[in-house]
Motif scaffolding. Structure first.
Motif, PDB file in Angstrom:
ATOM      1  N   GLY A   1     -25.976 107.863 -16.006  1.00 11.65           N
ATOM      2  CA  GLY A   1     -25.094 107.281 -15.004  1.00 11.65           C
ATOM      3  C   GLY A   1     -25.865 106.694 -13.835  1.00 11.65           C
ATOM      4  N   ARG A   2     -25.128 106.290 -12.842  1.00  9.03           N
ATOM      5  CA  ARG A   2     -25.706 105.620 -11.668  1.00  9.03           C
ATOM      6  C   ARG A   2     -26.823 106.459 -11.079  1.00  9.03           C
ATOM      7  NH1 ARG A   2     -23.825 101.860  -7.497  1.00  9.03           N
ATOM      8  NH2 ARG A   2     -24.826 102.448  -5.569  1.00  9.03           N
ATOM      9  N   GLY A   3     -27.963 105.824 -10.816  1.00  8.43           N
ATOM     10  CA  GLY A   3     -29.105 106.532 -10.253  1.00  8.43           C
ATOM     11  C   GLY A   3     -29.871 107.354 -11.274  1.00  8.43           C
ATOM     12  N   GLY A   4     -29.581 107.136 -12.557  1.00  2.00           N
ATOM     13  CA  GLY A   4     -30.188 107.944 -13.610  1.00  2.00           C
ATOM     14  C   GLY A   4     -31.694 107.830 -13.704  1.00  2.00           C
ATOM     15  N   SER A   5     -32.241 106.687 -13.357  1.00  2.00           N
ATOM     16  CA  SER A   5     -33.699 106.542 -13.385  1.00  2.00           C
ATOM     17  C   SER A   5     -34.344 107.382 -12.291  1.00  2.00           C
ATOM     18  CB  SER A   5     -34.099 105.072 -13.208  1.00  2.00           C
ATOM     19  OG  SER A   5     -33.644 104.336 -14.311  1.00  2.00           O
ATOM     20  N   ASP A   6     -33.727 107.394 -11.115  1.00  2.00           N
ATOM     21  CA  ASP A   6     -34.222 108.244 -10.031  1.00  2.00           C
ATOM     22  C   ASP A   6     -34.073 109.716 -10.407  1.00  2.00           C
ATOM     23  OD1 ASP A   6     -34.647 105.881  -8.683  1.00  2.00           O
ATOM     24  OD2 ASP A   6     -33.104 106.228  -7.156  1.00  2.00           O
ATOM     25  N   THR A   7     -32.957 110.061 -11.022  1.00  2.00           N
ATOM     26  CA  THR A   7     -32.735 111.438 -11.463  1.00  2.00           C
ATOM     27  C   THR A   7     -33.825 111.860 -12.441  1.00  2.00           C
ATOM     28  OG1 THR A   7     -30.339 111.192 -11.200  1.00  2.00           O
ATOM     29  CG2 THR A   7     -31.105 112.982 -12.635  1.00  2.00           C
ATOM     30  N   THR A   8     -34.173 110.963 -13.365  1.00  2.00           N
ATOM     31  CA  THR A   8     -35.238 111.261 -14.330  1.00  2.00           C
ATOM     32  C   THR A   8     -36.560 111.509 -13.613  1.00  2.00           C
ATOM     33  OG1 THR A   8     -34.140 109.886 -15.992  1.00  2.00           O
ATOM     34  CG2 THR A   8     -36.460 110.428 -16.377  1.00  2.00           C
TER      35      THR A   8
ATOM     36  N   SER B   1     -25.438 114.863   4.985  1.00  2.00           N
ATOM     37  CA  SER B   1     -25.776 116.197   4.488  1.00  2.00           C
ATOM     38  C   SER B   1     -25.994 116.144   2.978  1.00  2.00           C
ATOM     39  CB  SER B   1     -24.644 117.182   4.796  1.00  2.00           C
ATOM     40  OG  SER B   1     -23.516 116.906   3.981  1.00  2.00           O
ATOM     41  N   TYR B   2     -26.675 117.135   2.471  1.00  7.99           N
ATOM     42  CA  TYR B   2     -26.909 117.240   1.030  1.00  7.99           C
ATOM     43  C   TYR B   2     -25.573 117.278   0.283  1.00  7.99           C
ATOM     44  CZ  TYR B   2     -28.215 119.060  -3.512  1.00  7.99           C
ATOM     45  OH  TYR B   2     -28.356 119.225  -4.858  1.00  7.99           O
ATOM     46  N   ASP B   3     -24.602 118.077   0.785  1.00  9.58           N
ATOM     47  CA  ASP B   3     -23.302 118.203   0.124  1.00  9.58           C
ATOM     48  C   ASP B   3     -22.563 116.866   0.068  1.00  9.58           C
ATOM     49  OD1 ASP B   3     -23.680 120.903  -0.376  1.00  9.58           O
ATOM     50  OD2 ASP B   3     -22.577 121.554   1.415  1.00  9.58           O
ATOM     51  N   ASP B   4     -22.586 116.132   1.188  1.00 10.18           N
ATOM     52  CA  ASP B   4     -21.928 114.824   1.208  1.00 10.18           C
ATOM     53  C   ASP B   4     -22.623 113.846   0.257  1.00 10.18           C
ATOM     54  OD1 ASP B   4     -19.984 115.655   2.971  1.00 10.18           O
ATOM     55  OD2 ASP B   4     -21.011 114.870   4.743  1.00 10.18           O
ATOM     56  N   MET B   5     -23.941 113.921   0.208  1.00 13.53           N
ATOM     57  CA  MET B   5     -24.697 113.046  -0.700  1.00 13.53           C
ATOM     58  C   MET B   5     -24.334 113.348  -2.151  1.00 13.53           C
ATOM     59  SD  MET B   5     -26.843 110.648  -0.503  1.00 13.53           S
ATOM     60  CE  MET B   5     -27.575 109.712  -1.802  1.00 13.53           C
ATOM     61  N   GLU B   6     -24.212 114.625  -2.473  1.00 15.88           N
ATOM     62  CA  GLU B   6     -23.844 114.995  -3.840  1.00 15.88           C
ATOM     63  C   GLU B   6     -22.445 114.480  -4.187  1.00 15.88           C
ATOM     64  OE1 GLU B   6     -24.011 118.894  -6.712  1.00 15.88           O
ATOM     65  OE2 GLU B   6     -23.508 119.225  -4.609  1.00 15.88           O
ATOM     66  N   LYS B   7     -21.505 114.604  -3.245  1.00 14.79           N
ATOM     67  CA  LYS B   7     -20.139 114.105  -3.463  1.00 14.79           C
ATOM     68  C   LYS B   7     -20.139 112.603  -3.696  1.00 14.79           C
ATOM     69  CE  LYS B   7     -17.983 117.658  -0.651  1.00 14.79           C
ATOM     70  NZ  LYS B   7     -17.470 117.946   0.684  1.00 14.79           N
ATOM     71  N   MET B   8     -20.928 111.868  -2.898  1.00 19.16           N
ATOM     72  CA  MET B   8     -21.008 110.412  -3.048  1.00 19.16           C
ATOM     73  C   MET B   8     -21.595 110.044  -4.415  1.00 19.16           C
ATOM     74  SD  MET B   8     -22.269 108.984   0.625  1.00 19.16           S
ATOM     75  CE  MET B   8     -22.363 107.288   0.062  1.00 19.16           C
ATOM     76  N   SER B   9     -22.614 110.772  -4.853  1.00 19.01           N
ATOM     77  CA  SER B   9     -23.247 110.434  -6.133  1.00 19.01           C
ATOM     78  C   SER B   9     -22.273 110.658  -7.290  1.00 19.01           C
ATOM     79  CB  SER B   9     -24.525 111.226  -6.343  1.00 19.01           C
ATOM     80  OG  SER B   9     -24.247 112.580  -6.581  1.00 19.01           O
ATOM     81  N   LYS B  10     -21.444 111.668  -7.198  1.00 18.51           N
ATOM     82  CA  LYS B  10     -20.463 111.926  -8.259  1.00 18.51           C
ATOM     83  C   LYS B  10     -19.359 110.868  -8.229  1.00 18.51           C
ATOM     84  CE  LYS B  10     -21.201 116.907  -8.537  1.00 18.51           C
ATOM     85  NZ  LYS B  10     -22.046 117.024  -9.600  1.00 18.51           N
ATOM     86  N   LYS B  11     -18.974 110.430  -7.026  1.00 21.01           N
ATOM     87  CA  LYS B  11     -17.926 109.415  -6.865  1.00 21.01           C
ATOM     88  C   LYS B  11     -18.359 108.105  -7.509  1.00 21.01           C
ATOM     89  CE  LYS B  11     -16.571 106.482  -3.236  1.00 21.01           C
ATOM     90  NZ  LYS B  11     -16.632 106.202  -1.836  1.00 21.01           N
ATOM     91  N   TRP B  12     -19.628 107.749  -7.365  1.00 26.18           N
ATOM     92  CA  TRP B  12     -20.105 106.460  -7.843  1.00 26.18           C
ATOM     93  C   TRP B  12     -20.614 106.491  -9.259  1.00 26.18           C
ATOM     94  CZ3 TRP B  12     -23.109 105.169  -2.785  1.00 26.18           C
ATOM     95  CH2 TRP B  12     -22.189 104.721  -1.817  1.00 26.18           C
ATOM     96  N   SER B  13     -20.690 107.644  -9.871  1.00 26.62           N
ATOM     97  CA  SER B  13     -21.226 107.680 -11.232  1.00 26.62           C
ATOM     98  C   SER B  13     -20.130 107.560 -12.259  1.00 26.62           C
ATOM     99  CB  SER B  13     -22.048 108.922 -11.469  1.00 26.62           C
ATOM    100  OG  SER B  13     -21.314 110.080 -11.180  1.00 26.62           O
TER     101      SER B  13
END
Length: 165
Positions: free
Chosen positions: A107-114, A153-165
């Motif tokens: 999903g979105r940002g998957g290369s960075d996640t890797t 915040s880390y929590d908000d960043m995680e929420k945003m990443s899930k929203k956009w994936s």
């Protein structure tokens, strides 16, 4: 090669209104493989011993839905063996393999996640260079009204990443 995935998706949707998600993952994973192989070719041409690998080849195992899978493991031994031989290891990001043996994408940002997952497994630093200068309310390349978020915040960043994936 930044537009490769968009072009591949455009082709798929020109053939079917709702293409099969498994086949979409098969298709779009090839963009990362092309980039990894081309980088390896370029490095080898200047005398640097480099080899490209797919997620499958490094044992990057995933679970979850096609197009939005999660990494559950990476074969650290394989990677360490290559690195001990003084090879530059280039991994096609954004992809792995599930228990059925199918290629899946992250999903979105998957290369960075890797990249982050590889650094975590190998216990090394991870630096990610990108074409945007921070975190935005939306993709600034697609929405000129997107604004840069100065602090998150880390929590908000995680929420945003899930929203956009």
């Amino acid at each position: 090669m930044g537009k490769t995935t968009d072009e591949l998706l455009k082709k798929a949707y020109s053939l079917a209104r709702t293409p099969n998600k498994r086949e979409i993952d098969m298709l779009i994973s090839t963009g990362e493989q092309q980039s990894a192989a081309l980088l390896s070719i370029a490095l080898n041409s200047i005398g640097c011993d480099a080899t490209s690998y797919t997620g499958y080849q490094i044992g990057l195992r995933t679970v979850g839905e096609y197009g939005n899978s999660e990494i559950i493991s990476i074969d650290k031994n394989f990677l360490e063996k290559q690195l001990k031989e003084q090879k530059v290891v280039i991994v096609a990001g954004f992809q792995g393999i599930n228990d059925s043996g199918d290629i899946t994408t992250l999903g979105r940002g998957g290369s960075d996640t890797t990249a982050v997952a590889l650094a975590g497994v190998l216990g090394c630093e991870c630096r990610i260079y990108t074409d945007v200068d921070g975190v935005y309310t939306d993709d600034p390349r697609k929405n000129n009204l997107a604004t840069k978020i100065e602090k998150i915040s880390y929590d908000d960043m995680e929420k945003m990443s899930k929203k956009w994936s």
